[in-house]
Design a protein around this motif. Structure first.
Motif, short mmCIF file in Angstrom:
data_model
loop_
_atom_site.label_atom_id
_atom_site.label_comp_id
_atom_site.label_asym_id
_atom_site.label_seq_id
_atom_site.Cartn_x
_atom_site.Cartn_y
_atom_site.Cartn_z
N THR A 150 -4.15 0.89 -9.98
CA THR A 150 -4.18 2.41 -10.20
C THR A 150 -4.69 3.08 -11.44
OG1 THR A 150 -1.91 2.53 -11.03
CG2 THR A 150 -2.01 2.41 -8.60
N TYR A 205 0.74 -1.13 0.03
CA TYR A 205 0.00 0.00 0.01
C TYR A 205 1.00 1.12 0.09
CZ TYR A 205 -3.97 -3.08 1.05
OH TYR A 205 -4.95 -4.02 0.75
N ASP A 206 0.42 2.18 -0.71
CA ASP A 206 1.12 3.42 -0.75
C ASP A 206 0.77 4.51 0.43
OD1 ASP A 206 -1.53 4.80 -1.59
OD2 ASP A 206 -0.70 4.71 -3.73
N ASP A 259 -1.21 6.80 0.42
CA ASP A 259 -2.67 7.29 0.49
C ASP A 259 -3.53 6.00 0.95
OD1 ASP A 259 -2.19 9.78 -0.26
OD2 ASP A 259 -2.06 9.29 -2.34
N ASP A 306 1.60 10.69 -10.24
CA ASP A 306 1.38 9.55 -9.44
C ASP A 306 2.65 8.56 -9.36
OD1 ASP A 306 -1.05 10.44 -8.63
OD2 ASP A 306 -2.16 9.14 -9.63
N HIS A 344 -3.65 3.18 -1.00
CA HIS A 344 -4.04 2.32 -1.90
C HIS A 344 -3.17 1.26 -2.20
CE1 HIS A 344 -5.90 6.54 -3.11
NE2 HIS A 344 -6.81 5.87 -2.48
#
Length: 751
Positions: free
Chosen positions: A402, A358-359, A361, A420, A363
């Motif tokens: 993404t 997960y990043d 944010d 991104d 996500h």
């Protein structure tokens, strides 16, 4: 007098011989071997530094890759002139980039322009544009049963390294040949060259073949680069090349700069589970940790990778292979084939493995996770020297998490995807990255459309279905100053001379250029979103049907395609099943049958959706309970509503059609209608007569139209002449919407 003439001739010959030996052959005599070696770039374990005002400061590479293609030219034509380069350099720096990267030795126009541009910048007290330069390996050599120690691989690479060093120092002349640029290189641009990236995206089979063929050549010890005991023969070859270019520049010019070797996930250092290894044929690794530098190398060393969000996304398949993770029952330790060496990717994970995917944010982001794996593994800085997404209408790969896909992205979506990607790169700890790429390149090809086009003539038309042509921030739109038509609801560019067919129900007009066929259907009493429009198209004289069972339509001539427009969501182009290229080319891989054993009838009334293959899976799916999934595709014939005028506030670069006050404007890319080369009006011949894709020439097509309602007559058809344009291409430059989005982001990042 005779003696004088003879002596003069000898002197001239000696001068010419000396000139040729010095500038063409690279012969030189060292006269200051004791002069100090200088460098203005250095690295530590994770950061790149540039010397500024006598002190080294961190330097984040914010680069743009630059190709050599122009519409109407192949890359090896080297057709870009000095004036164009000067304009592009300014636009790249205005974007907010600090570095441009090129892949191979270019024409002297590039270096002359680079010298002139940076000289002017520094005279004005402004930051110059920095350069990362590559050394190319010919695709033919990599794919021609050679290993990396063959002379036309290794020796050519070593020679090109020395040639490049001389070129950058303004001390070389190069005659046309071997696919490289040529000219008299007299401008010393070395002061702005920060790094070399040696090599290309290595073919894994070439790496494996080299290692198998040269088991005893896995060690190299040079003055500047040495291998560890774990090195492979291919890695030893790389060490030799790196040592050679450092040694040559040090010995002749007393300078050093950063060095890296090109790499990508296909040959990354990691081992993956058995099903991933088998599915993606992950048969080799290139690990630059097996190459070390000596104290004599004063500059820096970094790891260079081309990494895109969508391919090959090994981590997606590790998490959820083909969306069937729940049915994966087998022991993953059982390998279909063994790959020696490599580091299990799990070793690069820390803490809770799932959290690491997960990043910032929150996500799920396998691209970010992969970048972190690379950074955790390497003891030198990591630079993502290629990343990007395509604005082509066609798509070749999908990023499941993404949405940063290889194609089928608007120019606006491209801009935000690049942002991104860049944030993922920096947040993962990389030392920078280079956007791929500066300009669109019409000559490019890609795996899932190259079967459908005439590969000898790709530069002469803009193939919107081939995603590889549209990675640029700079577009080349057809027309000298503007295109012949914009699908935007404004019909002012249409006139009576464009009408092809007129009936009591309305009229149909047509135009074309190097990228699209344009249609304008005008209907008497047309109601947007309510009335359906049908446009039958007859291109090939070989096949077609006078009846379309899908929509219960009848035509005056046998038709190959039908355009169906009905509302904003339910519109598409369909093709007669006999003329469906995916069935003819990919049925063996997708449906496990030979289409040529039992071909479709030439006059079948069945019309089918047009699909484009995204991924082909192994036929042997023993690792999965469900072995019915053999491929992934999407409907590329689906038509999208929107405004396709770049000057409009609601511009949608992927829009196919738009309603007007009393009709519909639409555009269809040439390849979607099975044109292999519209510049010469070559289309696909009957597949089943030729056992594959062959071409025939046409000089007209027939079209008709019908507005909704009951079908009680045969739709009339009219001829539309097709002349082509040969090699006389028209185009104009346009900065994409993504350029301005990325420009604003980088300006904001700089504070």
């Amino acid at each position: 007098m005779k003696k004088f003439i003879l002596a003069a001739c000898v002197v001239v010959l000696l001068l010419f011989a000396g000139y040729y030996a010095y500038y063409h052959l690279g012969f030189y005599v060292t006269v200051q071997s004791d002069a100090p070696v200088t460098t203005f770039m250095k690295t530590d374990e994770d950061t790149i530094y540039m010397e500024r005002d006598g002190a080294y400061a961190p330097f984040e590479i914010r680069g743009v890759n630059m190709g050599v293609g122009l519409p109407g030219h192949f890359a090896t034509d080297y057709a870009i002139d000095q004036e164009t380069y000067l304009r592009w350099f300014e636009q790249i720096q205005d974007l907010g980039a600090n570095t441009v990267r090129v892949y191979t030795i270019l024409q002297d126009d590039f270096y002359n322009a680079f010298y002139a541009y940076n000289t002017q910048r520094e005279t004005a007290g402004e930051e110059p544009l920095w350069l990362i330069h590559g050394v190319w390996v010919n695709d033919y050599v990599q794919n021609s049963h050679r290993d990396a120690y063959d002379d036309d691989f290794l020796q050519t690479l070593l020679d090109d390294c020395k040639t490049l060093v001389d070129i950058l120092h303004g001390e070389r002349s190069l005659a046309l040949g071997r696919g490289l640029g040529s000219g008299s290189y007299r401008k010393d641009v070395s002061q702005w060259v920060i790094a070399y990236i040696l090599g290309v995206e290595w073919e894994d089979v070439t790496v494996a073949f080299t290692n198998e063929s040269n088991p005893g050549r896995n060690q190299y010890r040079g003055a500047y680069m040495v291998t560890t005991e774990d090195a492979t023969p291919f890695e030893a070859m790389l060490a030799q090349v790196g040592d050679s270019i450092i040694s040559y520049e040090t010995g002749r010019y007393r300078e050093q700069r950063l060095v890296a070797f090109s790499n990508w996930p296909t040959t990354d250092p990691f081992l993956y589970p058995a099903d991933i290894t088998t599915q993606f044929m992950k048969c080799a690794q290139v690990d630059v940790e097996h190459i070390k530098t000596t104290d004599a190398f004063l500059s820096g060393y970094f790891a260079s990778y081309h990494v895109y969000p969508y391919y090959p996304d090994y981590l997606h398949n590790v998490l959820d292979p083909l969306g069937l993770v729940d049915s994966r029952k087998r022991d993953m330790s059982e390998y279909y084939f063994t790959v020696e060496g490599g580091v299990p990717y799990e070793e690069m994970m820390t803490g809770d493995r799932q959290v690491d995917y997960y990043d910032a944010d929150g996500h799920l982001n396998t691209y970010y996770a992969y970048l972190k794996i690379l950074n955790r593994y390497h003891t030198v800085p990591v630079v993502i020297s290629e990343y990007g997404v395509s604005t082509g209408r066609g798509m070749a790969q999908r990023d499941y998490y993404t949405g940063r896909n290889q194609g089928r992205m608007t120019e606006r979506e491209q801009g935000y995807a690049l942002i991104d990607c860049y944030e993922d790169i920096i947040n993962a700890g990389c030392a920078g990255g280079c956007v791929f790429t500066w300009q669109d390149e019409w000559f490019k090809r890609t795996w899932n459309t190259m079967h459908a086009v005439d590969l000898d003539n790709t530069p002469y038309w803009s193939d919107y279905q081939t995603n590889e042509q549209y990675f640029g921030l700079l577009a080349f739109d057809p027309g000298e100053e503007k295109s012949v038509c914009y699908v935007d609801g404004d019909v002012s560019e249409w006139n009576a001379g464009d009408v092809v067919l007129e009936t009591g129900a309305g009229s149909l007009s047509m135009k074309y250029d190097e990228k699209f066929l344009y249609f304008y259907a005008e209907g008497n009493g047309f109601e947007p979103g309510k009335d359906a429009l049908y446009i039958p198209i007859d291109t090939t004289p070989k096949t077609g049907s006078t009846y379309c069972a899908n929509y219960d339509l009848r035509f005056e001539r046998p038709c190959d395609f039908v355009i169906y427009i009905h509302g904003l969501e339910d519109s598409r182009l369909v093709v007669q099943e006999r003329y469906e290229v995916m069935r003819a080319v990919f049925s063996q891989e997708t449906e496990a049958f030979d289409p040529y054993i039992d071909p479709v009838d030439a006059d079948t009334p069945v019309f089918t959706n047009i699909e484009l293959v995204l991924q082909l899976f192994e036929e042997d799916r023993d690792l999965l309970d469900d072995d019915s999934i053999t491929y992934e595709s999407y409907e590329t014939g689906a038509l999208r509503y929107g405004n396709a005028n770049p000057e409009s506030d609601d511009f949608d670069s992927l829009a196919d059609f738009m309603f007007t006050d009393n009709g519909i404007e639409l555009r269809i890319p040439w390849q979607l209608l099975n044109f292999a080369n519209p510049s010469e009006m070559l289309i696909h011949d009957d597949y089943y007569e030729n056992y594959g894709v062959e071409y025939i020439h046409i000089d007209e097509m027939y079209v008709g139209f019908k507005w909704g309602g009951e079908q009680d007559y045969r739709i009339p058809m009219a001829a539309f002449p097709l002349k082509g344009w040969g090699k006389s291409v028209t185009c104009h430059e346009r900065l994409k919407e993504s350029y301005y989005i990325l420009q604003e982001y980088w300006a904001r990042r700089d504070g």
